[in-house]
Design a protein around this motif. Sequence first.
Motif, PDB file in Angstrom:
ATOM      1  N   GLY A  35       0.787  -1.233   0.000  1.00 48.02           N
ATOM      2  CA  GLY A  35       0.000   0.000   0.000  1.00 48.02           C
ATOM      3  C   GLY A  35       0.810   1.269   0.000  1.00 48.02           C
ATOM      4  O   GLY A  35       0.249   2.364  -0.061  1.00 48.02           O
ATOM      5  N   GLN A  36       2.154   1.150   0.037  1.00 43.23           N
ATOM      6  CA  GLN A  36       3.028   2.324   0.015  1.00 43.23           C
ATOM      7  C   GLN A  36       3.804   2.323  -1.302  1.00 43.23           C
ATOM      8  O   GLN A  36       4.543   1.387  -1.581  1.00 43.23           O
ATOM      9  N   PHE A  37       3.639   3.370  -2.078  1.00 42.62           N
ATOM     10  CA  PHE A  37       4.225   3.409  -3.418  1.00 42.62           C
ATOM     11  C   PHE A  37       5.332   4.454  -3.496  1.00 42.62           C
ATOM     12  O   PHE A  37       5.207   5.547  -2.944  1.00 42.62           O
ATOM     13  N   SER A  38       6.404   4.069  -4.165  1.00 40.47           N
ATOM     14  CA  SER A  38       7.589   4.920  -4.249  1.00 40.47           C
ATOM     15  C   SER A  38       7.485   5.866  -5.431  1.00 40.47           C
ATOM     16  O   SER A  38       7.477   5.442  -6.593  1.00 40.47           O
ATOM     17  N   ARG A  39       7.432   7.158  -5.137  1.00 41.04           N
ATOM     18  CA  ARG A  39       7.367   8.162  -6.205  1.00 41.04           C
ATOM     19  C   ARG A  39       8.637   8.130  -7.041  1.00 41.04           C
ATOM     20  O   ARG A  39       8.581   8.268  -8.261  1.00 41.04           O
ATOM     21  N   SER A  40       9.765   7.944  -6.417  1.00 39.62           N
ATOM     22  CA  SER A  40      11.019   7.962  -7.173  1.00 39.62           C
ATOM     23  C   SER A  40      11.102   6.782  -8.135  1.00 39.62           C
ATOM     24  O   SER A  40      11.591   6.921  -9.261  1.00 39.62           O
ATOM     25  N   ALA A  41      10.623   5.605  -7.715  1.00 40.53           N
ATOM     26  CA  ALA A  41      10.633   4.447  -8.611  1.00 40.53           C
ATOM     27  C   ALA A  41       9.685   4.660  -9.784  1.00 40.53           C
ATOM     28  O   ALA A  41      10.017   4.333 -10.936  1.00 40.53           O
ATOM     29  N   ILE A  42       8.524   5.222  -9.514  1.00 41.65           N
ATOM     30  CA  ILE A  42       7.563   5.489 -10.589  1.00 41.65           C
ATOM     31  C   ILE A  42       8.158   6.474 -11.598  1.00 41.65           C
ATOM     32  O   ILE A  42       8.065   6.282 -12.816  1.00 41.65           O
ATOM     33  N   LEU A  43       8.798   7.525 -11.099  1.00 41.90           N
ATOM     34  CA  LEU A  43       9.405   8.513 -11.989  1.00 41.90           C
ATOM     35  C   LEU A  43      10.570   7.902 -12.768  1.00 41.90           C
ATOM     36  O   LEU A  43      10.801   8.258 -13.935  1.00 41.90           O
ATOM     37  N   HIS A  44      11.292   6.994 -12.124  1.00 42.86           N
ATOM     38  CA  HIS A  44      12.368   6.305 -12.835  1.00 42.86           C
ATOM     39  C   HIS A  44      11.811   5.551 -14.033  1.00 42.86           C
ATOM     40  O   HIS A  44      12.323   5.694 -15.157  1.00 42.86           O
ATOM     41  N   TYR A  45      10.784   4.747 -13.806  1.00 37.88           N
ATOM     42  CA  TYR A  45      10.230   3.954 -14.906  1.00 37.88           C
ATOM     43  C   TYR A  45       9.543   4.835 -15.947  1.00 37.88           C
ATOM     44  O   TYR A  45       9.513   4.495 -17.130  1.00 37.88           O
ATOM     45  N   ARG A  46       9.028   5.970 -15.508  1.00 35.46           N
ATOM     46  CA  ARG A  46       8.467   6.903 -16.490  1.00 35.46           C
ATOM     47  C   ARG A  46       9.564   7.397 -17.422  1.00 35.46           C
ATOM     48  O   ARG A  46       9.378   7.490 -18.634  1.00 35.46           O
ATOM     49  N   ASP A  47      10.730   7.663 -16.876  1.00 29.95           N
ATOM     50  CA  ASP A  47      11.828   8.119 -17.717  1.00 29.95           C
ATOM     51  C   ASP A  47      12.329   6.999 -18.633  1.00 29.95           C
ATOM     52  O   ASP A  47      12.730   7.258 -19.765  1.00 29.95           O
ATOM     53  N   VAL A  48      12.310   5.755 -18.134  1.00 31.66           N
ATOM     54  CA  VAL A  48      12.668   4.628 -18.999  1.00 31.66           C
ATOM     55  C   VAL A  48      11.720   4.571 -20.202  1.00 31.66           C
ATOM     56  O   VAL A  48      12.157   4.436 -21.352  1.00 31.66           O
ATOM     57  N   LEU A  49      10.435   4.695 -19.928  1.00 32.37           N
ATOM     58  CA  LEU A  49       9.438   4.657 -21.002  1.00 32.37           C
ATOM     59  C   LEU A  49       9.611   5.831 -21.962  1.00 32.37           C
ATOM     60  O   LEU A  49       9.554   5.677 -23.192  1.00 32.37           O
ATOM     61  N   GLN A  50       9.812   7.026 -21.419  1.00 33.89           N
ATOM     62  CA  GLN A  50      10.008   8.193 -22.278  1.00 33.89           C
ATOM     63  C   GLN A  50      11.269   8.045 -23.125  1.00 33.89           C
ATOM     64  O   GLN A  50      11.295   8.455 -24.298  1.00 33.89           O
ATOM     65  N   THR A  51      12.300   7.431 -22.562  1.00 33.50           N
ATOM     66  CA  THR A  51      13.535   7.203 -23.316  1.00 33.50           C
ATOM     67  C   THR A  51      13.291   6.233 -24.464  1.00 33.50           C
ATOM     68  O   THR A  51      13.815   6.421 -25.568  1.00 33.50           O
ATOM     69  N   CYS A  52      12.491   5.199 -24.221  1.00 36.46           N
ATOM     70  CA  CYS A  52      12.124   4.286 -25.310  1.00 36.46           C
ATOM     71  C   CYS A  52      11.469   5.060 -26.452  1.00 36.46           C
ATOM     72  O   CYS A  52      11.858   4.906 -27.622  1.00 36.46           O
ATOM     73  N   HIS A  53      10.495   5.876 -26.127  1.00 38.42           N
ATOM     74  CA  HIS A  53       9.802   6.648 -27.163  1.00 38.42           C
ATOM     75  C   HIS A  53      10.755   7.631 -27.853  1.00 38.42           C
ATOM     76  O   HIS A  53      10.691   7.824 -29.075  1.00 38.42           O
ATOM     77  N   GLU A  54      11.627   8.226 -27.084  1.00 39.42           N
ATOM     78  CA  GLU A  54      12.590   9.173 -27.644  1.00 39.42           C
ATOM     79  C   GLU A  54      13.461   8.516 -28.708  1.00 39.42           C
ATOM     80  O   GLU A  54      13.768   9.126 -29.737  1.00 39.42           O
ATOM     81  N   PHE A  55      13.852   7.267 -28.471  1.00 36.50           N
ATOM     82  CA  PHE A  55      14.733   6.574 -29.406  1.00 36.50           C
ATOM     83  C   PHE A  55      13.985   5.644 -30.367  1.00 36.50           C
ATOM     84  O   PHE A  55      14.613   4.851 -31.076  1.00 36.50           O
ATOM     85  N   GLY A  56      12.662   5.758 -30.383  1.00 38.26           N
ATOM     86  CA  GLY A  56      11.887   5.013 -31.365  1.00 38.26           C
ATOM     87  C   GLY A  56      11.686   3.545 -31.059  1.00 38.26           C
ATOM     88  O   GLY A  56      11.424   2.749 -31.967  1.00 38.26           O
ATOM     89  N   LEU A  57      11.786   3.156 -29.782  1.00 37.00           N
ATOM     90  CA  LEU A  57      11.544   1.772 -29.390  1.00 37.00           C
ATOM     91  C   LEU A  57      10.147   1.639 -28.787  1.00 37.00           C
ATOM     92  O   LEU A  57       9.803   2.376 -27.863  1.00 37.00           O
ATOM     93  N   THR A  58       9.364   0.721 -29.307  1.00 35.76           N
ATOM     94  CA  THR A  58       8.043   0.445 -28.742  1.00 35.76           C
ATOM     95  C   THR A  58       8.209  -0.312 -27.435  1.00 35.76           C
ATOM     96  O   THR A  58       8.788  -1.405 -27.419  1.00 35.76           O
TER      97      THR A  58
END
Length: 421
Positions: A83-106
């Motif tokens: 029930g306790q969620f880590s904001r920093s981990a969520i933001l980390h994975y958001r950046d991973v996803l954004q990096t995928c899109h930035e470099f054209g990886l689905t």
Amino acid sequence: MENLFPVNFIWGSSTAAYQVEGNNTNSDFWAEEHAEGSPYLDKSGDAVDHYRLYREDIALMASLGLKAYRFSLEWSRIEPESGQFSRSAILHYRDVLQTCHEFGLTPIVALHHFSSPNWLMRLGGWANPNIPDLFSAYCEVVIRELGDLIPYVLTFNEVNLPIMLRDVFSNIGVIPPVGIDTKSWSSPKWRESAAKLCGTTVDQYFTFHMISDEASISILKEAHLKAREVIKGIQPNIQVGLSMALSDFQSIPGGEALAKKKWKDNFGEYADIVKGDDFFGLQNYTREVYGPNGLVKPADEAELTQMKYEFYPEALGNVIRKVAKELNIPIIITEHGIATDDDSRRIEFIRRGLEGVQACLAEGIDIRGYMYWTSFDNFEWNSGYSMTFGIIGVDRGTQERKVKESAEYLGRIAHNNSLDF
């Protein structure tokens, strides 16, 4: 046969968070690694430091010509306590996803790839009937926070793997045999130690790999269905599926019934929940041949991989056909790979596997993509770092990436969308 693939065919490679990120210290697998008497050959440690180096890694994969990246999120990072969620981990994975899109990886995102938060073990692990609610609550947070960047989701990686492991595990006392009460089950001492490291006792310690009895399989199925409902309720356009590890079950005279039963146990057990999915994640590495007395060992002259699997890339096409006979949904090959030090054999494995994919496409089977396992030589669970599946090598002393010819080869196929170039 024309060697072109469908225009929108997705080419990529796969990883799992625990195997590449490093220092997933809040996970049940970390406890198993560090348990007294652990059977793990190595400690994962920093792994290949992908948690820190993901941007460079994604850029490297894109530079090779790959078009997709199948990876997992580490539940134990995102929800370090129930029930306790880590904001920093969520933001980390958001950046991973954004990096995928930035470099054209689905991005193709697995919400669970074997490892679980250690707090889950304190609640009885995957035998807890509340798992569907616990897992779907985690999925809800992930999709609300990150779903706008995720086109494809696997709820679970290899839901059927515990079935494959059941006989082996029961022989060494890791799970209670059918009909034996869990409380009277004796376990190897390292399991007791792992449970203690998770803050619980061995009778409560029930990892994902132990989901092989009727009750826990039912819980897992419900967890997938509930997670799918939650995901679709938030982001209806996300394509949702799960993956299964499927050998090509073959038979010699007298082994037909055994091979048929193996297919039923490994695929048929879960077919009811998969039929409502948007796609099926198919994972294949080899074949298994059955005779009247059980599994037949490969011939003495057969080529074996580091994992002692038979080198048999034709298995991929055979399994695709078997799945397509029973499922009327698109297939994405979410893992297909070989552990070998001889990269020329990896290239051959990929080529012959893809020739099988091409033949299936020509037969009209709906296949949407191919993900090679794995992007990097990584931590292969209890085998430690001894198995080299990667198309990219890693010097773990320096974390330097070393592109193999197989990576260039797969990249050229992806770039040209063809086996001819």
